[in-house]
Design a protein around this motif. Structure first.
Motif, PDB file in Angstrom:
ATOM      1  N   LEU A 270     -40.616 -14.628  -6.013  1.00 17.67           N
ATOM      2  CA  LEU A 270     -40.785 -13.819  -7.664  1.00 17.67           C
ATOM      3  C   LEU A 270     -39.734 -12.295  -7.554  1.00 17.67           C
ATOM      4  N   GLY A 271     -40.125 -11.386  -6.636  1.00 17.85           N
ATOM      5  CA  GLY A 271     -39.809 -10.373  -6.968  1.00 17.85           C
ATOM      6  C   GLY A 271     -38.446 -10.428  -7.401  1.00 17.85           C
ATOM      7  N   LEU A 272     -37.364 -10.970  -6.681  1.00 20.15           N
ATOM      8  CA  LEU A 272     -35.977 -10.337  -7.058  1.00 20.15           C
ATOM      9  C   LEU A 272     -35.439 -11.016  -7.989  1.00 20.15           C
ATOM     10  N   TRP A 273     -36.848 -11.900  -8.907  1.00 17.80           N
ATOM     11  CA  TRP A 273     -35.676 -12.909  -9.688  1.00 17.80           C
ATOM     12  C   TRP A 273     -36.347 -12.348 -11.414  1.00 17.80           C
ATOM     13  N   MET A 274     -37.758 -11.640 -10.526  1.00 17.83           N
ATOM     14  CA  MET A 274     -38.195 -11.819 -12.353  1.00 17.83           C
ATOM     15  C   MET A 274     -37.998 -10.789 -13.731  1.00 17.83           C
TER      16      MET A 274
END
Length: 459
Positions: A270-274
């Motif tokens: 989630l964090g790297l693609w948000m």
């Protein structure tokens, strides 16, 4: 004359409460700040991607591979790095980690293609190796197990807060194209990388290795804390070996490593693609993307504090971590189906997923922290973090491959949802009847409290 401190709040009493309040005020702000910077430097590539990918020629799969390759370097050197921390002490070793990762975080401004992107991300991960488990081990030296979920929750707050505050700042930095001949994404790496170097120079001055060295505590407070932590260690040490190698061989270490792998898939998937997912919801500038991404992480930060306090109060760590992961999985599932239909409701789903993912971390990590003690905790927590963080390599790459194959973000979100729901079920089934999963089953907590005896204050 001797006074026992056993009666209330696991035997803390007025002296214990006062001591731990002072320790929280002194210890926690620095380590939260350090983790804030660490999380910013490992995740800012998600924002840099918005303009960097076109400049240096990265497709989604290549971006995901490079974003995740950080964790290969991290995993390879995690256990050796924590051995160094145990040998040389937290102050010196964390300073070394901070300075080297700050150098490589800043050097990300020099990448000019896939190869250099992969190399510098790998070196950044290798430089940061050992930081997170070193902090986890450091907390086991200062806080009794019964208070550790709340303390871990305060520490973990740095993750969503870093994402929340870093998002608008990163979005604005991307607009610095042309300043001194550099692109905005280059300025992002430079400006966000330098603080780690500065903090590396300050950490040996600001940090204290162990309670017995804490000259900022009164003598009775220092004696109480040292006696409390020694008693807890002694109570747990009766159950088995606690040397450095024992932590690597412990079956619980391997189980929690596998479970943490599933949780980490959600964290970094989630964090790297948000930022990319939010950018696909409409026609936004990089600054607007930053302010939109702020929302789910800000809500998650509030939830983390509430959920960690509740986990500490009830002692049901396994239940709280599993419920959080299910909430995250449901949120990702909803976001995946709502992305093409309703951007607002999709953002609600992403917000629920951020709440669940970050809410699960503190109660989850408190379990191996409670199960392992002494040198075994240093090695065991390093191995849990090392093997678990391989999920940070797998999930961004898998999401990138799925995006290239399908042309949408939906399949990647469904993949992350499945990982989290399976991990939630496995975590609950394994840990719910274990002492570290339910504090009511842990005799060491009560034994440690009953064993604490400190000198009474002389009038």
């Amino acid at each position: 004359m001797m006074t026992s401190l056993a009666p209330k709040s696991f035997g803390l009493g007025e002296l214990g409460d006062r001591t731990l309040r002072k320790v929280r005020r002194r210890v926690m702000p620095l380590i939260v700040l350090l983790y804030f910077v660490a999380y910013l430097d490992r995740n800012n590539v998600g924002f840099a991607k918005l303009t960097m990918s076109e400049d240096i020629g990265l497709n989604s799969a290549a971006y995901g591979l490079g974003a995740g390759i950080f964790f290969l370097g991290y995993a390879l050197l995690e256990v050796p790095s924590n051995a160094g921390m145990y040998r040389f002490g937290a102050r010196k070793w964390l300073a070394r980690i901070l300075i080297t990762w700050g150098i490589f975080a800043t050097a990300m401004c020099l990448v000019n293609g896939e190869s250099t992107y992969y190399i510098v991300r790998f070196l950044l991960g290798a430089a940061e190796a050992g930081f997170f488990p070193a902090i986890l081990f450091y907390l086991t030296l200062w806080f009794p197990a019964a208070q550790r979920v709340t303390v871990l929750g305060i520490f973990i707050l740095a993750q969503p807060v870093s994402n929340a505050l870093g998002a608008p700042v990163s979005g604005l930095l991307l607009q610095m194209d042309g300043v001194m001949g550099l692109q905005g994404w280059q300025w992002l790496y430079i400006i966000e990388g330098i603080p780690a170097i500065v903090l590396g120079l300050l950490t040996p001055i600001l940090m204290t290795d162990r309670p017995r060295d804490a000259k900022w505590l009164n003598a009775d407070e220092r004696n109480w804390l040292t006696a409390t932590m020694d008693a807890e260690l002694a109570a747990k040490s009766q159950s088995g070996k606690h040397n450095f190698m024992a932590g690597l061989k412990d079956k619980r270490t391997l189980v929690y490593s596998a479970l943490y792998f599933g949780l980490v898939c959600g964290i970094y998937g989630l964090g790297l693609w948000m930022p990319t997912i939010v950018a696909a919801l409409g026609k936004f500038s990089t600054a607007e993307v930053g302010f939109i991404v702020f929302i789910p992480y800000a809500v998650a930060a509030v939830f983390v504090y509430f959920w960690s306090k509740r986990a500490d109060r009830t002692g049901k760590r396994a239940w709280h971590s599993a419920v959080s992961m299910v909430l995250a999985g449901v949120g990702l599932l909803a976001a995946g189906y709502l992305l093409p239909v309703n951007p607002f409701l999709a953002m609600v789903g992403l917000t629920l997923s951020a709440m669940g993912i970050y809410g699960a971390i503190a109660p989850f990590l408190s379990m191996p922290s409670a199960a392992l003690t002494g040198a075994a905790a240093a090695s065991g927590l390093a191995l849990v973090n090392s093997l678990g963080n391989l999920g940070g390599f797998v999930s961004p790459y898998a999401v990138g491959l799925l995006k290239d194959a399908t042309g949408s973000n939906q399949s990647g979100l469904l993949f992350l949802s499945l990982c989290l729901c399976l991990t939630a079920a496995a975590t609950y089934l394994y840990a719910r009847r274990r002492p570290e999963g339910d504090a009511a089953l842990d005799p060491a907590v009560a034994a440690a409290a009953a064993a604490v005896v400190v000198p009474a204050k002389v009038p």
